[in-house]
Design a protein around this motif. Structure first.
Motif, mmCIF file in Angstrom:
data_model
loop_
_atom_site.group_PDB
_atom_site.id
_atom_site.type_symbol
_atom_site.label_atom_id
_atom_site.label_comp_id
_atom_site.label_asym_id
_atom_site.label_seq_id
_atom_site.Cartn_x
_atom_site.Cartn_y
_atom_site.Cartn_z
ATOM 1 N N LYS A 176 1.182 -1.521 0.147
ATOM 2 C CA LYS A 176 -0.110 0.406 0.236
ATOM 3 C C LYS A 176 1.108 1.045 0.096
ATOM 4 N N ARG A 177 0.739 2.297 -1.040
ATOM 5 C CA ARG A 177 2.220 3.456 -1.211
ATOM 6 C C ARG A 177 1.201 4.651 -1.194
ATOM 7 N N GLY A 178 -0.122 4.745 -0.198
ATOM 8 C CA GLY A 178 -0.752 5.763 -0.479
ATOM 9 C C GLY A 178 -0.201 6.195 -0.131
ATOM 10 N N LEU A 179 0.504 6.406 1.410
ATOM 11 C CA LEU A 179 1.123 6.979 2.373
ATOM 12 C C LEU A 179 2.756 7.565 2.553
ATOM 13 N N ILE A 180 2.571 7.355 1.236
ATOM 14 C CA ILE A 180 3.899 8.091 0.804
ATOM 15 C C ILE A 180 4.384 9.427 0.686
ATOM 16 N N PRO A 181 4.718 10.244 1.158
ATOM 17 C CA PRO A 181 4.429 11.649 0.310
ATOM 18 C C PRO A 181 5.230 11.509 -0.714
ATOM 19 N N GLU A 182 4.812 12.342 -1.385
ATOM 20 C CA GLU A 182 4.812 12.630 -3.303
ATOM 21 C C GLU A 182 6.486 13.027 -3.015
ATOM 22 N N PRO A 183 6.788 14.259 -2.574
ATOM 23 C CA PRO A 183 8.609 14.689 -2.376
ATOM 24 C C PRO A 183 9.409 13.132 -2.183
ATOM 25 N N THR A 184 8.798 12.525 -1.630
ATOM 26 C CA THR A 184 9.607 11.074 -0.704
ATOM 27 C C THR A 184 9.669 10.345 -2.001
ATOM 28 N N ASN A 185 8.676 10.309 -3.294
ATOM 29 C CA ASN A 185 8.628 9.018 -3.914
ATOM 30 C C ASN A 185 9.910 9.590 -5.189
ATOM 31 N N ASP A 186 9.978 11.346 -5.596
ATOM 32 C CA ASP A 186 10.389 11.942 -5.965
ATOM 33 C C ASP A 186 12.093 11.866 -5.728
ATOM 34 N N ILE A 187 12.438 11.434 -4.811
ATOM 35 C CA ILE A 187 13.521 11.397 -3.055
ATOM 36 C C ILE A 187 13.791 9.533 -4.540
ATOM 37 N N LEU A 188 13.379 8.545 -3.747
ATOM 38 C CA LEU A 188 13.000 7.562 -4.284
ATOM 39 C C LEU A 188 13.557 7.064 -5.648
ATOM 40 N N ARG A 189 12.614 8.126 -7.052
ATOM 41 C CA ARG A 189 13.036 8.447 -7.991
ATOM 42 C C ARG A 189 14.816 8.783 -8.626
ATOM 43 N N GLY A 190 15.102 10.270 -7.497
ATOM 44 C CA GLY A 190 16.098 10.131 -8.026
ATOM 45 C C GLY A 190 17.127 9.412 -7.873
ATOM 46 N N ALA A 191 17.037 9.073 -6.525
ATOM 47 C CA ALA A 191 18.549 7.636 -6.684
ATOM 48 C C ALA A 191 18.223 6.623 -7.920
ATOM 49 N N GLY A 192 17.149 6.611 -7.991
ATOM 50 C CA GLY A 192 17.419 4.974 -8.754
ATOM 51 C C GLY A 192 16.620 4.068 -8.205
ATOM 52 N N ILE A 193 15.938 3.878 -6.794
ATOM 53 C CA ILE A 193 15.799 3.127 -6.295
ATOM 54 C C ILE A 193 13.962 3.339 -5.807
ATOM 55 N N TYR A 194 13.614 3.655 -6.542
ATOM 56 C CA TYR A 194 12.436 3.412 -6.828
ATOM 57 C C TYR A 194 11.401 2.372 -6.545
ATOM 58 N N HIS A 195 11.778 1.246 -7.141
ATOM 59 C CA HIS A 195 11.256 0.014 -7.361
ATOM 60 C C HIS A 195 11.463 -0.788 -6.394
ATOM 61 N N ILE A 196 12.049 -0.673 -4.950
ATOM 62 C CA ILE A 196 12.157 -1.213 -3.294
ATOM 63 C C ILE A 196 10.634 -0.959 -2.863
ATOM 64 N N VAL A 197 10.064 -0.024 -3.368
ATOM 65 C CA VAL A 197 7.999 0.266 -3.055
ATOM 66 C C VAL A 197 6.885 -0.513 -3.400
ATOM 67 N N SER A 198 7.610 -1.255 -4.549
ATOM 68 C CA SER A 198 6.704 -2.325 -5.280
ATOM 69 C C SER A 198 7.488 -3.374 -5.216
ATOM 70 N N ILE A 199 6.083 -3.918 -4.298
ATOM 71 C CA ILE A 199 6.271 -5.551 -4.052
ATOM 72 C C ILE A 199 6.622 -6.222 -5.349
ATOM 73 N N SER A 200 8.147 -6.711 -5.297
ATOM 74 C CA SER A 200 8.363 -7.539 -7.117
ATOM 75 C C SER A 200 9.444 -8.924 -6.664
ATOM 76 N N GLY A 201 10.000 -8.621 -7.274
ATOM 77 C CA GLY A 201 11.158 -9.658 -7.623
ATOM 78 C C GLY A 201 11.829 -9.552 -6.279
ATOM 79 N N LEU A 202 13.320 -9.021 -5.812
ATOM 80 C CA LEU A 202 13.621 -8.452 -4.623
ATOM 81 C C LEU A 202 12.676 -8.308 -3.416
ATOM 82 N N HIS A 203 11.491 -8.178 -3.299
ATOM 83 C CA HIS A 203 10.937 -8.283 -1.919
ATOM 84 C C HIS A 203 10.263 -9.881 -2.060
#
Length: 758
Positions: free
Chosen positions: A276-303
């Protein structure tokens, strides 16, 4: 080979037969064609011996799916099924001829993929709204997502006022400002402003309408006024009850984690566990995208791998504590079975999204190979997982999740072993030296896998998101050790402790690691050029780069060097992007026109979301509210005019009064109105054309105009204009009507799925 005198001679390769091949191939294969004379014959022999032909079956299956989605209209099911049966029968009849058999298997896979697309599309078919509607709806809440402002509900509709049952959507997704007390499983009613799921903002852009169709969502919008709980006319079925219970459990745990950790780290920590990603503030999403690690908040192969690996390690460690069990039982297989069960429960609990289901299948195949004593990580197992995923959800092939995850895994399986040298065995001088060597190998492995995965996924990131993160290698190298060593093990332990209400300290430990991840992300994202906006790749460039990746990763022989040809051509095409000159909104609310300075100029009132989609597709890093977007447009109350670099005038008409002058002076007219029939000698894209074609782009050349639209694809017409882009109508239909304001026709940005990669 032994002769009649008892002497033994080596068997030449040209006389050998591969024991893995069917017995019926024995005497009929022309091995003299593969007798080692030449590089190609040696390479093909090696591919057959190592069974590297099988991974091409899912590739052919995917080609069939792509052909289905390129089809114009609704294909019949009997055609691909009949072709599949004929090619399969031909393969059986020609099984003694290896070349013919391979060709028939490939054709069968292609037709099977096409048929899978037809079956899937028909199985999920449901009504969808065709126009903006304000009406009263009533239905069961199937899922609730808490957001920073209000909630977003997925409602299974049972009643919709003034809408016939045959036209009533099965599911609608609506946002609610004040949704306190709303839970999955409740029966609610209220007034909603609904609109059809929006199509792509430009041809080749993210198509929310397609994704919504395969999810069964027929309308999106917002609730107007109060949402009331009422008694249902009939009880919910078992599937809805199960979905509601799982969703409520996810929301409860999400709130527990978020409140235990607090702040932005709480929202990220909850997303890592429940999806559930709705509680992540949008500035935090931008920070994760800028570092290239936004994929960690999407339940996928890594998790999924980390969670399943933690389950496997825990079970194996506990069983190993008892010597009798460790010696007499197959502890490794018991741990693998426990990991499979735990991963399945985790998938269900985290929402069973497409990315999560794909990751689960890959994990089950991997641990299933352990149960049958086969290599867990192999290109063959990855191929089986791809076949299962595509057979279940053929539409996943078009999304970034499937493309990036399978591309990354295939590249790591094929290339990472080649990049590691076997360490020289020697006795370390001290324990510290041993620890430093282990740490060095671990960091080298992390950097290598991240580098390979980043290179493999770059074409897909450029195509879908038009952005690259050059420092993603640094961000992943610093953040993933924390995620692997602290965050995900804490997540598993926290879930196990949650029923005992002893989980809060575990979440706080995880929160500390998440805060460090966010700190690292903010530091990496602060680097100059951390996010680079690039023009959208063409379909041809993406296809060639994808083909290069397949040839590089599937073959075991030197055939992989042939990947340089398509990859080189694809890279050359990316260096010279073919940009569009005009982007037109699907309802004519606005347009972006390339001005004399070579940049896009904005006219009309398109939504910020659509504007940013256009800018990213053009490789323009400006924001939608940048004042420079309006500088080259000369506007008044009746419309705007932009002068292109070659001197042509493009007019955007808002009022019928502007047609008289613009039809005489402009080379291209764009309007949401119906252009008069007297507008000769000018290329016109009016409201009727847009209603038929959807979002449209124009590419202007000296002698012709290339028109590409979401619904009609590519069309080429010659100057000065082709009246086919104005719908046929009588003069009475073409009479001017009073100008009306442009309606709000696009969803807010938070109503559009982000489509982030896994």
């Amino acid at each position: 080979m032994e002769d009649n005198r008892g002497r033994t001679w080596p068997i030449p390769r040209s006389a050998t037969r591969v024991v893995a091949l069917p017995r019926s191939w024995g005497t009929s294969i022309e091995w003299r064609l593969l007798d080692g004379r030449g590089w190609l014959s040696n390479a093909i022999t090696q591919e057959i011996e190592q069974r590297r032909l099988f991974p091409w079956i899912p590739v052919c299956f995917g080609i069939g799916i792509l052909l289905f989605f390129r089809a114009d209209g609704a294909p019949a099911l009997w055609a691909p099924m009949g072709a599949f049966a004929v090619s399969g029968a031909a393969g059986i009849a020609l099984r003694r001829n290896m070349t013919a058999l391979i060709a028939m298997i490939a054709l069968s896979a292609i037709f099977a993929g096409f048929a899978a697309g037809v079956i899937r599309t028909r199985s999920v078919a449901a009504p969808a709204l065709m126009r903006i509607t304000i009406t009263t709806i009533a239905g069961f809440i199937e899922a609730v997502e808490d957001r920073e402002e209000g909630q977003r509900l997925l409602i299974r509709v049972l009643e919709m006022k003034d809408v016939a049952e045959a036209e009533r959507p099965r599911l609608v997704r609506v946002s609610v400002r004040a949704g306190a007390g709303l839970m999955a499983g409740q029966f609610v009613t209220g007034t909603a402003r609904l609109l059809p799921p929006p199509e792509a903002a430009w041809p080749g852009g993210y198509d929310f309408a397609r994704d919504a169709y395969y999810k069964g969502i027929g309308a999106v919008g917002s609730m107007v006024g109060q949402v009331r709980r009422v008694n249902p006319s009939k009880p919910p079925d078992w599937s809805l009850q199960l979905a509601a219970q799982v969703d409520e459990a996810r929301n409860t745990l999400t709130q527990r984690i978020a409140t235990s950790i607090g702040g932005a780290a709480g929202g990220v920590g909850a997303a890592l566990v429940t999806g559930k990603r709705g509680l992540i503030p949008e500035p935090t999403n931008d920070i994760l995208r800028g570092a290239g690690i936004y994929h960690i908040v999407s339940i996928s192969g890594l998790h999924m791998v980390l969670a399943a690996g933690t389950f496997s390690w825990l079970v194996r460690a506990l069983l190993a504590l008892t010597p009798a069990v460790a010696l007499l039982w197959t502890v490794k297989k018991i741990a693998a079975l426990a990991a499979m069960i735990g991963a399945t429960i985790y998938c269900i609990f985290s929402g069973s999204d497409v990315a999560t289901e794909r990751s689960l299948i890959m994990t089950l195949v991997m641990f299933g190979a352990v149960l049958v004593d086969r290599p867990a990580l192999s290109i063959r197992n990855l191929s089986i997982a791809a076949l299962i995923v595509l057979a279940r959800e053929p539409e996943a092939l078009l999304g970034p999740s499937f493309q990036m995850s399978f591309g990354a895994v295939a590249a790591m399986m094929a290339l990472v072993p080649l990049m590691h040298r076997k360490p020289v065995e020697r006795t370390p001088a001290t324990t510290i030296e041993l620890g430093l060597r282990w740490l060095g190998r671990a960091m080298l492995g992390l950097v290598t896998t991240t580098l390979v995965a980043s290179i493999a996924t770059t074409p897909f990131a450029a195509y879908h998101f038009q952005s690259l993160n050059p420092y993603g290698l640094i961000g992943n190298a610093l953040a993933l050790p924390l995620v692997s060593a602290v965050v995900m093990p804490s997540a598993v332990l926290g879930v196990l402790a949650y029923p005992f209400s002893l989980d809060r300290p575990v979440w706080q430990v995880m929160g500390g690691a998440v805060e460090q991840v966010l700190a690292v992300s903010a530091w990496v994202g602060s680097f100059s050029g951390s996010t680079v906006v690039v023009p959208a790749l063409s379909i041809g460039a993406l296809a060639l780069l994808s083909l290069g990746l397949l040839i590089l990763t599937i073959p075991a022989s030197s055939l992989r060097w042939m990947a340089l040809v398509p990859a080189g051509i694809g890279l050359a095409l990316t260096m010279v992007p073919d940009r569009y000159d005009i982007f037109i909104d699907r309802e004519g609310a606005g347009a972006a026109i390339r001005g004399s300075q070579g940049q896009l100029a904005l006219v009309g009132r398109p939504s910020n979301f659509v504007t940013e989609q256009w800018l990213r597709a053009d490789g323009d890093a400006r924001n939608a509210d940048d004042i420079s977007l309006r500088r080259e447009a000369l506007c008044d109350s009746t419309g705007c005019v932009v002068v292109a670099g070659d001197g042509r005038r493009i007019a955007f008409v808002l009022d019928y009064a502007a047609f008289e002058e613009d039809c005489r002076r402009a080379n291209v007219i764009v309007t949401r109105l119906q252009a008069p029939l007297t507008c000769h000698g000018t290329f016109v894209v009016d409201g009727e054309a847009l209603k038929e074609r959807g979002a449209t782009t124009l590419r202007l050349s000296r002698d012709a105009i290339e028109v590409t639209s979401v619904r009609k694809g590519r069309e080429v017409v010659t100057w000065p204009g082709d009246r086919s882009f104005q719908a046929e109508r009588t003069p009475a239909q073409g009479r001017p009507r009073p100008a009306r304001p442009v309606p709000e026709q696009d969803l807010p940005e938070d109503e559009i799925s982000s489509g982030e990669p896994d």
